[in-house]
Design an enzyme around this catalytic site. Structure first.
Site, PDB file in Angstrom:
ATOM      1  N   CYS A 108      16.624 -25.684  71.455  1.00 13.88           N
ATOM      2  CA  CYS A 108      16.243 -24.267  71.528  1.00 13.88           C
ATOM      3  C   CYS A 108      14.792 -24.008  71.113  1.00 13.88           C
ATOM      4  O   CYS A 108      14.255 -22.945  71.413  1.00 13.88           O
ATOM      5  CB  CYS A 108      17.171 -23.428  70.667  1.00 13.88           C
ATOM      6  SG  CYS A 108      18.881 -23.456  71.230  1.00 13.88           S
ATOM      7  N   ARG A 131      22.333  -3.708  75.249  1.00 11.77           N
ATOM      8  CA  ARG A 131      23.512  -2.843  75.406  1.00 11.77           C
ATOM      9  C   ARG A 131      23.114  -1.437  74.955  1.00 11.77           C
ATOM     10  O   ARG A 131      23.156  -1.111  73.764  1.00 11.77           O
ATOM     11  CB  ARG A 131      24.683  -3.384  74.583  1.00 11.77           C
ATOM     12  CG  ARG A 131      25.188  -4.743  75.066  1.00 11.77           C
ATOM     13  CD  ARG A 131      26.469  -5.160  74.366  1.00 11.77           C
ATOM     14  NE  ARG A 131      26.945  -6.447  74.834  1.00 11.77           N
ATOM     15  CZ  ARG A 131      26.727  -7.607  74.225  1.00 11.77           C
ATOM     16  NH1 ARG A 131      26.014  -7.643  73.104  1.00 11.77           N
ATOM     17  NH2 ARG A 131      27.194  -8.738  74.710  1.00 11.77           N
ATOM     18  N   HIS A 135      18.450 -15.250  74.947  1.00  9.82           N
ATOM     19  CA  HIS A 135      17.919 -16.531  74.458  1.00  9.82           C
ATOM     20  C   HIS A 135      17.852 -17.500  75.638  1.00  9.82           C
ATOM     21  O   HIS A 135      18.769 -18.288  75.870  1.00  9.82           O
ATOM     22  CB  HIS A 135      18.844 -17.049  73.362  1.00  9.82           C
ATOM     23  CG  HIS A 135      18.529 -18.410  72.835  1.00  9.82           C
ATOM     24  ND1 HIS A 135      17.283 -18.998  72.906  1.00  9.82           N
ATOM     25  CD2 HIS A 135      19.332 -19.327  72.189  1.00  9.82           C
ATOM     26  CE1 HIS A 135      17.321 -20.191  72.353  1.00  9.82           C
ATOM     27  NE2 HIS A 135      18.560 -20.419  71.916  1.00  9.82           N
ATOM     28  N   CYS A 191      16.016 -22.534  65.104  1.00 11.02           N
ATOM     29  CA  CYS A 191      16.969 -23.623  64.893  1.00 11.02           C
ATOM     30  C   CYS A 191      17.162 -24.376  66.198  1.00 11.02           C
ATOM     31  O   CYS A 191      17.032 -23.818  67.285  1.00 11.02           O
ATOM     32  CB  CYS A 191      18.298 -23.087  64.381  1.00 11.02           C
ATOM     33  SG  CYS A 191      19.094 -21.882  65.481  1.00 11.02           S
ATOM     34  N   GLY A 200      19.379 -27.828  68.213  1.00 14.66           N
ATOM     35  CA  GLY A 200      20.540 -28.697  68.192  1.00 14.66           C
ATOM     36  C   GLY A 200      20.312 -29.970  67.393  1.00 14.66           C
ATOM     37  O   GLY A 200      19.212 -30.503  67.326  1.00 14.66           O
TER      38      GLY A 200
END
Length: 388
Positions: A89, A217, A344, A374, A376
């Site tokens: 990421c 949203r 993301h 962060c 993986g």
């Protein structure tokens, strides 16, 4: 030591899964953000020394070096090289680091760092699931070192909440705030400097310019968010407090002091300090905490010296745990919303968030910003910038 400067930063608006950007080829998205950087800066296209792109799922339309295919989809000449990297990421944040290091070393003067991810066309996990008959990345010696461990980011998010005392109520409030902040920023036009229009064809055949993050949203309701059950009984994480699957691309241009003078460029920011760390892979998402501690120590700063921070909302428990561990200020964290609202797009997130951080610091008259993501298997990057 030589300095590295950011002179332009752009992104597409996020596209929902199977939404407006879902049929746009990832290399075409990459080409669009590259073109926008050249147009904004006026740097001759042939003077770009390298293009470094992050991309997590390098398979299908995102394989065969998506940095290079993005170049060949852009205004850059064939003489410009490109390389694709995968630090999960944080891939495009690592692209920033590599670009800055190239410039600071004196070996290159103009580098484009960016990333792209079409999560509609290439679903998350595709490099494993599409060729599962070839084997699993965790069935070698790593399986003996960590028996029974799946290195699941979802499990990591649950563990982060438990370890750092983040309640589901806090997570739900943070998710709601992410949407409200994203709405406010959009309505106030705070993303206009960073978002470039992408022309898309709708189902009725009409063409529109995609310029608003599709995942917000607008009807977000705190009570409705709280009513969602966690995905595991007794857990913390629900569909509302995790990041959204998103299509998008982003990029920025990093240059040397020589390039500033040669091309008459005005810097937006200077790379002040960089760090990358490894942490417990079974926690998966804890890395931003030691990465932040390391970059602050390297810069001789405290968190109180930082005016704004972007910590990726892969799951709400990550920035909230980070905030508690570092002693950070909630009102400086992801002030224009984060991945729970804006999405993301994996390999594109690092340069996306860096652009957002720079433009918001400039708008507020702030000086120092911190980005942490962060990644993986327990790695993480952290970057401190100084707005000029």
């Amino acid at each position: 030591m030589a300095e590295a400067y950011i002179v332009a930063a752009v992104r597409t608006a996020g596209g929902k899964k199977n939404g407006r950007l879902s049929k746009t080829h990832p290399a075409d998205m990459g080409g669009k953000v590259i073109d926008a950087l050249i147009e904004r800066t006026g740097v001759p296209a042939e003077k770009v020394d390298d293009v470094i792109f992050g991309c997590v799922s390098q398979i299908g339309p995102q394989t065969f070096n998506v940095a290079r295919t993005s170049i060949l989809s852009s205004c850059l000449p064939e003489s410009v090289p490109g390389v694709s990297i995968d630090r999960q990421c944080g891939s495009s944040q690592q692209a920033i680091h590599f670009a800055a290091q190239a410039v600071m070393s004196g070996t290159q003067d103009v580098v484009i760092a960016g990333g792209v991810e079409s999560m509609s066309q290439v679903p998350i996990g595709s490099p494993v699931t599409a060729v599962k008959e070839m084997g699993n990345p965790f069935t070698g010696i790593i399986s003996e070192r960590y028996p029974g461990e799946s290195f699941s980011q979802f499990n990591g998010a649950e563990r982060m909440a438990a370890k750092y005392g983040v309640s589901k109520d806090e997570l739900d409030q943070f998710a709601y705030d992410s949407h409200k902040r994203g709405m406010a920023a959009t309505e106030a036009g705070r993303f206009k400097e960073e978002i470039i229009p992408i022309s898309v064809t709708l189902e009725d055949g009409s063409q529109v310019e995609h310029v608003v993050d599709e995942g917000i949203r607008w009807e977000a309701d705190l009570a409705a968010i709280k009513s969602l059950n966690p995905l595991v009984e007794g857990g913390y994480i629900s569909a509302a407090n995790a990041s959204q699957i998103t299509d998008g691309a982003s990029a920025l241009m990093v240059v040397s002091e020589q390039a500033l003078k040669e091309y008459g460029l005005t810097p937006l920011a200077r790379i002040h300090a960089m760090s990358v760390v490894g942490s417990d892979p079974t926690m998966v998402l804890e890395g931003p905490i030691p990465a932040t501690e390391k970059v602050l120590a390297q810069a001789g700063m405290t968190i109180g010296d930082i005016d704004l921070y972007e910590v990726n909302e892969a799951f709400g428990s990550v920035p909230l745990a980070w905030m508690k561990a570092i002693g950070a200020d909630y009102d400086k964290l992801n002030v224009n919303g984060g991945a729970q609202a804006l999405g993301h797009p994996l390999g594109a997130t690092g340069t996306k968030l860096m652009g957002t951080l720079i433009y918001e610091l400039k708008r507020r008259g702030g000086k120092y910003g911190l980005l942490a993501i962060c990644e993986g298997l327990g790695t993480a990057n952290a970057t401190i910038i100084e707005v000029l």
